[in-house]
Enzyme design. Sequence first.
Site, PDB file in Angstrom:
ATOM      1  CG  HIS A  12     -50.092  23.387 -24.169  1.00 50.97           C
ATOM      2  ND1 HIS A  12     -49.127  24.350 -24.426  1.00 50.97           N
ATOM      3  CD2 HIS A  12     -51.147  23.689 -24.972  1.00 50.97           C
ATOM      4  CE1 HIS A  12     -49.594  25.204 -25.318  1.00 50.97           C
ATOM      5  NE2 HIS A  12     -50.803  24.836 -25.674  1.00 50.97           N
ATOM      6  CB  SER A  13     -48.324  22.580 -27.674  1.00 51.38           C
ATOM      7  OG  SER A  13     -48.034  22.921 -29.003  1.00 51.38           O
TER       8      SER A  13
END
Length: 315
Positions: A119-120
């Site tokens: 994520h990210s």
Amino acid sequence: MSQTSLNGHHVQEVLPKGYKVEEIEIPVPWGHVAGRWWGPRDKQPIIAIHGWQDNAGTWDNLIPLLPVNTAVLCIDLPGHGLSTHYPPGMLYYIFWDGIVLVRRIVKHFKWSNVTLMGHSLGGAISFMYAASFPDETEKIICVDIASPAVREPSVMVKSTGFSIDKMLEYEHLPENKIPCYGYDEMIDIVCDAYKGSISRENCKILMKRGMTPTPAHTKKQGYLFKRDLKLKVSGLAMMSIETALEYASKVKCKVLNIRALPGQRWEKLDYYLSVIEKLKETAEVQYVEVEGTHHVQLEAPQNIASIIEEFLEEY
């Protein structure tokens, strides 16, 4: 329900029937990398990597929605969660450090043909690992990011001096200057910082690994942030769009990219989408848009669980 002592306070977990998770530590030259190993220990897991200044708890709501036999190793990046901070004199170079760390873990366990989920920041690390080791990466799942944060070269050059001085300031901050807070106050600060991306209840999930009671010798009551202050300096690690596209051209594995809407407010959304298009030239790419905040895996995991499950099974 299980109750364990974690990070100086008691943590209760309610897991669906059949699901299990174990806290582990992986040795590294400066200490250890902490992780949460979900599912079977006798099969090679997906390596799951959280976002900037988050921790392995970011996957706690998603993984119990995946099939019970799914093995996932969720790591705390250095300086995050329960992992050892870098020693004084060593700075975080986030994306680049991440590739090295994942490579250490892969070699430590002697794994091959790895699958990464991020994520990210974690998605950016997954992307760069797949580009750096294209013949040893089977699949990557990137949640609300396509590549490392892209900046114009003029912006990167302009911010270099400021970033270095800020890092040194954090490194030399005396212990008595580090603020401590009450539990509720800490959660309020975290919620405000995420600007609506994470609910108060899910902030509490992240803070199981993200905060720690003040040491007894300080004679202060309350909690400190567990992450390394030096992590706040991230500007030195950015790259240009040309560099991101060159990395994209090296990826050969199967790619699932999930973009949340409204998700992250990207400064240049066209850069995100141009990386996706570049990936399609050499890789098999599934690009999906779903409703959710930037932390969709924590806030609305039901919106992405089936997509991830199908990608793991069919692609």
